[in-house]
Write a protein that holds these residues in place. Structure first.
Motif, PDB file in Angstrom:
ATOM      1  N   LEU A   1       0.560 -45.542  43.878  1.00 36.40           N
ATOM      2  CA  LEU A   1       1.905 -45.248  44.400  1.00 36.40           C
ATOM      3  C   LEU A   1       2.244 -43.766  44.206  1.00 36.40           C
ATOM      4  CD1 LEU A   1       3.852 -48.433  43.197  1.00 36.40           C
ATOM      5  CD2 LEU A   1       2.646 -48.042  45.359  1.00 36.40           C
ATOM      6  N   ASP A   2       1.633 -42.927  45.033  1.00 37.04           N
ATOM      7  CA  ASP A   2       1.917 -41.488  44.923  1.00 37.04           C
ATOM      8  C   ASP A   2       3.264 -41.124  45.537  1.00 37.04           C
ATOM      9  OD1 ASP A   2       1.261 -41.741  47.583  1.00 37.04           O
ATOM     10  OD2 ASP A   2      -0.512 -40.462  47.505  1.00 37.04           O
ATOM     11  N   ASN A   3       3.958 -42.116  46.072  1.00 35.08           N
ATOM     12  CA  ASN A   3       5.324 -41.889  46.569  1.00 35.08           C
ATOM     13  C   ASN A   3       6.374 -42.269  45.520  1.00 35.08           C
ATOM     14  OD1 ASN A   3       4.775 -44.634  46.714  1.00 35.08           O
ATOM     15  ND2 ASN A   3       6.051 -44.973  48.518  1.00 35.08           N
ATOM     16  N   LEU A   4       5.918 -42.551  44.317  1.00 34.88           N
ATOM     17  CA  LEU A   4       6.836 -42.896  43.221  1.00 34.88           C
ATOM     18  C   LEU A   4       6.847 -41.750  42.215  1.00 34.88           C
ATOM     19  CD1 LEU A   4       8.549 -45.032  41.612  1.00 34.88           C
ATOM     20  CD2 LEU A   4       6.392 -45.757  40.559  1.00 34.88           C
ATOM     21  N   CYS A   5       8.039 -41.305  41.869  1.00 31.44           N
ATOM     22  CA  CYS A   5       8.163 -40.243  40.859  1.00 31.44           C
ATOM     23  C   CYS A   5       9.140 -40.683  39.782  1.00 31.44           C
ATOM     24  CB  CYS A   5       8.645 -38.945  41.512  1.00 31.44           C
ATOM     25  SG  CYS A   5       8.812 -37.593  40.317  1.00 31.44           S
ATOM     26  N   VAL A   6       8.656 -40.789  38.562  1.00 30.25           N
ATOM     27  CA  VAL A   6       9.537 -41.129  37.451  1.00 30.25           C
ATOM     28  C   VAL A   6       9.942 -39.837  36.739  1.00 30.25           C
ATOM     29  CG1 VAL A   6       7.540 -41.601  35.936  1.00 30.25           C
ATOM     30  CG2 VAL A   6       9.801 -42.506  35.338  1.00 30.25           C
ATOM     31  N   ILE A   7      11.239 -39.698  36.522  1.00 27.24           N
ATOM     32  CA  ILE A   7      11.735 -38.525  35.804  1.00 27.24           C
ATOM     33  C   ILE A   7      12.239 -38.990  34.446  1.00 27.24           C
ATOM     34  CG2 ILE A   7      13.343 -36.585  35.786  1.00 27.24           C
ATOM     35  CD1 ILE A   7      13.046 -38.371  39.035  1.00 27.24           C
ATOM     36  N   ILE A   8      11.632 -38.450  33.420  1.00 26.65           N
ATOM     37  CA  ILE A   8      12.061 -38.810  32.069  1.00 26.65           C
ATOM     38  C   ILE A   8      13.032 -37.749  31.580  1.00 26.65           C
ATOM     39  CG2 ILE A   8      11.290 -39.236  29.706  1.00 26.65           C
ATOM     40  CD1 ILE A   8       8.515 -39.919  31.079  1.00 26.65           C
TER      41      ILE A   8
ATOM     42  N   PHE B   1       3.788 -31.630  43.623  1.00 30.39           N
ATOM     43  CA  PHE B   1       2.915 -32.806  43.666  1.00 30.39           C
ATOM     44  C   PHE B   1       2.168 -32.916  44.985  1.00 30.39           C
ATOM     45  CE2 PHE B   1       6.175 -34.408  40.574  1.00 30.39           C
ATOM     46  CZ  PHE B   1       5.316 -34.453  39.481  1.00 30.39           C
ATOM     47  N   GLU B   2       1.021 -33.581  44.922  1.00 23.81           N
ATOM     48  CA  GLU B   2       0.221 -33.798  46.128  1.00 23.81           C
ATOM     49  C   GLU B   2       0.144 -35.285  46.453  1.00 23.81           C
ATOM     50  OE1 GLU B   2      -3.593 -32.147  45.242  1.00 23.81           O
ATOM     51  OE2 GLU B   2      -2.690 -30.311  44.453  1.00 23.81           O
ATOM     52  N   ASP B   3      -0.126 -35.580  47.710  1.00 16.45           N
ATOM     53  CA  ASP B   3      -0.349 -36.972  48.125  1.00 16.45           C
ATOM     54  C   ASP B   3      -1.797 -37.331  47.816  1.00 16.45           C
ATOM     55  OD1 ASP B   3       2.248 -37.099  49.066  1.00 16.45           O
ATOM     56  OD2 ASP B   3       1.685 -36.449  51.079  1.00 16.45           O
ATOM     57  N   ASN B   4      -2.042 -37.646  46.563  1.00 18.76           N
ATOM     58  CA  ASN B   4      -3.425 -37.833  46.122  1.00 18.76           C
ATOM     59  C   ASN B   4      -3.680 -39.224  45.536  1.00 18.76           C
ATOM     60  OD1 ASN B   4      -1.922 -37.680  43.842  1.00 18.76           O
ATOM     61  ND2 ASN B   4      -2.971 -35.922  42.948  1.00 18.76           N
ATOM     62  N   GLY B   5      -2.775 -40.146  45.798  1.00 19.55           N
ATOM     63  CA  GLY B   5      -2.979 -41.500  45.299  1.00 19.55           C
ATOM     64  C   GLY B   5      -2.534 -41.703  43.859  1.00 19.55           C
ATOM     65  N   ARG B   6      -2.004 -40.648  43.233  1.00 14.28           N
ATOM     66  CA  ARG B   6      -1.567 -40.793  41.831  1.00 14.28           C
ATOM     67  C   ARG B   6      -0.038 -40.770  41.753  1.00 14.28           C
ATOM     68  NH1 ARG B   6      -5.476 -39.060  37.925  1.00 14.28           N
ATOM     69  NH2 ARG B   6      -3.961 -37.854  36.756  1.00 14.28           N
ATOM     70  N   PRO B   7       0.547 -41.703  41.002  1.00  9.99           N
ATOM     71  CA  PRO B   7       1.994 -41.652  40.802  1.00  9.99           C
ATOM     72  C   PRO B   7       2.396 -40.399  40.019  1.00  9.99           C
ATOM     73  CG  PRO B   7       0.993 -43.363  39.424  1.00  9.99           C
ATOM     74  CD  PRO B   7      -0.090 -42.829  40.309  1.00  9.99           C
ATOM     75  N   LYS B   8       3.663 -40.019  40.177  1.00 10.69           N
ATOM     76  CA  LYS B   8       4.134 -38.746  39.621  1.00 10.69           C
ATOM     77  C   LYS B   8       5.106 -38.967  38.467  1.00 10.69           C
ATOM     78  CE  LYS B   8       2.170 -37.441  43.411  1.00 10.69           C
ATOM     79  NZ  LYS B   8       0.699 -37.321  43.313  1.00 10.69           N
ATOM     80  N   ALA B   9       5.109 -37.999  37.565  1.00  6.37           N
ATOM     81  CA  ALA B   9       6.110 -38.007  36.494  1.00  6.37           C
ATOM     82  C   ALA B   9       6.571 -36.591  36.231  1.00  6.37           C
ATOM     83  CB  ALA B   9       5.535 -38.614  35.222  1.00  6.37           C
ATOM     84  N   VAL B  10       7.872 -36.425  36.041  1.00  2.65           N
ATOM     85  CA  VAL B  10       8.417 -35.143  35.575  1.00  2.65           C
ATOM     86  C   VAL B  10       9.081 -35.418  34.233  1.00  2.65           C
ATOM     87  CG1 VAL B  10      10.156 -33.366  35.956  1.00  2.65           C
ATOM     88  CG2 VAL B  10       8.768 -34.179  37.875  1.00  2.65           C
ATOM     89  N   ILE B  11       8.626 -34.708  33.224  1.00  5.90           N
ATOM     90  CA  ILE B  11       9.280 -34.800  31.925  1.00  5.90           C
ATOM     91  C   ILE B  11      10.241 -33.624  31.829  1.00  5.90           C
ATOM     92  CG2 ILE B  11       8.966 -34.836  29.422  1.00  5.90           C
ATOM     93  CD1 ILE B  11       6.160 -35.986  29.904  1.00  5.90           C
ATOM     94  N   ALA B  12      11.525 -33.941  31.949  1.00  7.66           N
ATOM     95  CA  ALA B  12      12.555 -32.902  31.967  1.00  7.66           C
ATOM     96  C   ALA B  12      13.120 -32.742  30.555  1.00  7.66           C
ATOM     97  CB  ALA B  12      13.655 -33.278  32.956  1.00  7.66           C
ATOM     98  N   SER B  13      12.852 -31.610  29.981  1.00  9.80           N
ATOM     99  CA  SER B  13      13.359 -31.342  28.634  1.00  9.80           C
ATOM    100  C   SER B  13      14.833 -30.968  28.724  1.00  9.80           C
ATOM    101  CB  SER B  13      12.554 -30.202  28.010  1.00  9.80           C
ATOM    102  OG  SER B  13      13.030 -29.958  26.711  1.00  9.80           O
ATOM    103  N   THR B  14      15.662 -31.747  28.070  1.00 11.95           N
ATOM    104  CA  THR B  14      17.106 -31.552  28.219  1.00 11.95           C
ATOM    105  C   THR B  14      17.804 -31.612  26.864  1.00 11.95           C
ATOM    106  OG1 THR B  14      17.463 -33.904  28.577  1.00 11.95           O
ATOM    107  CG2 THR B  14      17.149 -32.562  30.536  1.00 11.95           C
ATOM    108  N   VAL B  15      19.096 -31.290  26.930  1.00 11.09           N
ATOM    109  CA  VAL B  15      19.936 -31.309  25.731  1.00 11.09           C
ATOM    110  C   VAL B  15      21.103 -32.251  26.007  1.00 11.09           C
ATOM    111  CG1 VAL B  15      21.431 -29.921  24.241  1.00 11.09           C
ATOM    112  CG2 VAL B  15      19.306 -28.935  25.176  1.00 11.09           C
TER     113      VAL B  15
END
Lengths: 290, 262
Positions: B163-170, B214-228
């Motif tokens: 699911l390379d069209n899925l992006c989880v943002i932490i 990100f690329e359409d490469n068959g790998r799901p995506k994640a962004v780890i957003a460092s926040t306060v």
């Protein structure tokens, strides 16, 4: 009944492009060709229930009809919050087919028994609980429910009725026999046993395969004031709220032939358990005699 | 801080003041991420809010719903005047979302219990893959939420189904600092087959680059957003009573001023 279900799924996936099927690692052999030919819409996801329900809810929100096959306690009790929030609260549909309840895995212990299923599910508003007594009844109920946009749980049994095969309707009870004395409510696979016990008795027999929605109208109409004997292949008393509510304002004596509310710490066979817990003709006749 | 990000935070404060509830620290920590997604990244507008091919934003960390509402108001989906009864008995709007109240779109999931939005988002992404309609699904989670087993079950599924069209943002606002040690999230997600980008969750350019990288490469995506937690207000950042507290009228004025001067 399991085989009938798997054949139905096979046809559904092949013919209906908006359907998706997940098995929780059971029943693959019967549909091995399907799993190979339609890997995108028919998947063995492995030992995987909670997350799978959430994913199925997402598929439903995305316009698909998800169907999940697994073992009843893990489909019902493990996933209770997913049923409540992902489906019931969000107003999304799924078909969940569970095998094993109440004691169809008689040698596996309490982890595999599930006499709680109907009671647990019926507590969540909007969930359909369907317990067909035969393979034909399963197919009929499945066809009526699988596209209705509701979370629908089917209990499939390895011990179906053999004498009686009824034309069932979702949300409706069937009047099997009318009589002047007691009213017997036969649930699902209990019908054969009930009819054997009542063959020479002047009683009314109502057959329920939809436990939710519960057909209050038929009970209200057919009940003639006598004793009610509920014969239910799950924990005793699961239908009491519905029965009392249907007959509100009337005084009702209810007796139960069903599994007692205790933890089963025995093994043996299905028949051993039915005998031990009194789900048999002798107890039905005794309940009607008193 | 950009003026827009201040306005959004002030909207959160006003909403919390109206309904007298809310998790402002959490809303402030992910505010910039949600704005970046809606303003720069997602194929979404109020006109296409019920278009099946739209990109979707799923709020898994439902406690930050105030931030989502602020963005949707800014994007014209709702008006501030719609929120005058927020939190009252029959209101559409409250501390969490209920999708049955939004048949015209704008809210994608009913949030509340953690560990539900991510699997739901994976199902949406999978549906989009089956339809081949190009829709992407972005799902915002907390860092602490990853203690739930369903999160890792979803990682397995998303990777297996490519699911390379899925992006989880932490939204990594360091909640787990107070919990058990969750370890190296980036390494964990990568071991599950995700492409992972790190970003300063309060830097719009970094966020945008992460999402666009990100690329359409068959790998799901994640962004780890460092926040306060509480970012944008000294008071909210410094005093953890604001983890779950709503401002009264005086506090609202004070906090709005603080955000303005941030």
């Amino acid at each position: 009944m399991r085989r009938a279900f798997l054949n139905r799924v096979d046809k559904m996936i092949r013919e209906e492009e908006d359907t998706v099927y997940f098995t929780v690692d059971i029943g693959m052999w019967a549909i091995r060709d399907l799993l190979e030919k339609y890997p995108e819409r028919a998947t063995n996801v492995g030992i995987y229930e909670d997350g799978m329900f959430g994913i199925a809810a997402g598929l439903a929100a995305g316009g698909y009809i998800p169907t999940i096959f697994g073992i009843q306690p893990y489909l019902v009790e493990r996933t209770l919050e997913q049923i409540k929030l992902d489906f019931a609260y969000q107003g999304l549909g799924v078909n969940v087919i569970g095998t094993g309840a109440a004691v169809d895995y008689p040698k596996y212990g309490y982890s595999h028994y599930c006499a709680e299923d109907a009671g647990v599910l019926k507590m969540i508003p909007g969930v359909e609980v369907l317990t067909p007594g035969t393979a034909n009844e399963f197919i009929s109920l499945f066809n009526q429910a699988y596209r209705d946009g509701k979370p629908t749980f089917f209990r499939v049994s390895d011990h179906p009725n053999k004498e009686y095969d009824i034309d069932v309707t979702l949300g409706k009870a069937n009047v099997i026999k009318r009589g002047g004395g007691a009213t017997v409510i036969a649930v699902s696979v209990m019908l054969d046993m009930v009819m054997e016990a009542c063959s020479d008795l002047d009683v009314t027999v109502l057959y329920y395969t939809s436990l939710a929605p519960f057909d209050a109208d038929t009970l209200k109409r057919e009940y003639n004031g006598g004793k009610i004997v509920v014969c239910e292949p799950h924990y005793s008393g699961t239908l009491d709220y519905d029965i009392i509510d249907a007959l509100a304002g009337r005084s009702v004596q209810i007796e139960h032939i069903g599994f007692p509310r205790e933890i089963f710490r025995n093994y043996g066979t299905y028949e051993d358990k039915m005998e031990y817990y009194g789900l048999n003709t002798e107890h039905i006749r005794a309940a009607l005699a008193t | 801080m950009e003026a827009k990000l201040k306005t959004l935070r002030q909207t959160c404060l006003k909403l919390s003041n109206i309904c007298q509830d809310g998790n402002l620290q959490s809303a402030f920590s992910c505010m910039d991420t949600i704005w970046c997604l809606y303003d720069k990244i997602m194929n979404w507008s109020k006109e296409t809010a019920d278009d099946d091919a739209r990109d979707r934003f799923v709020i898994s960390k439902g406690q930050a719903t105030l931030a989502l509402y602020a963005v949707l108001i800014e994007k014209g989906m709702f008006a501030m005047s719609d929120f005058q009864q927020m939190g009252s008995f029959n209101s559409r709007f409250c501390i969490q979302t209920d999708i049955t109240k939004f048949p015209e779109g704008g809210v994608e999931n009913s949030a509340g219990s953690l560990g539900h939005g991510f699997p739901f988002a994976a199902g949406l992404a999978y549906a989009a893959k089956l339809k081949k309609n190009g829709s992407r699904v972005y799902v915002l989670t907390g860092d602490g939420e990853f203690c739930e087993g369903t999160m890792w079950e979803t990682c397995l599924f998303a990777s297996a189904k490519k699911l390379d069209n899925l992006c989880v943002i932490i939204d990594d606002n360091h909640s787990v600092g107070a919990m058990i040690d969750i370890g190296d999230m980036k390494a964990k997600l990568e071991s599950f087959g995700f492409d992972v980008h790190m970003a300063d969750g309060h830097d719009l350019e970094e966020l945008e680059n992460a999402f666009n990288g990100f690329e359409d490469n068959g790998r799901p995506k994640a962004v780890i957003a460092s926040t306060v937690r509480g970012y944008g207000s000294g008071t909210l950042t410094e005093n953890d009573i604001w983890f779950h507290k709503a401002p009264d009228d005086g506090e609202l004025d004070m906090l709005c001023r603080e955000v303005q001067e941030f």
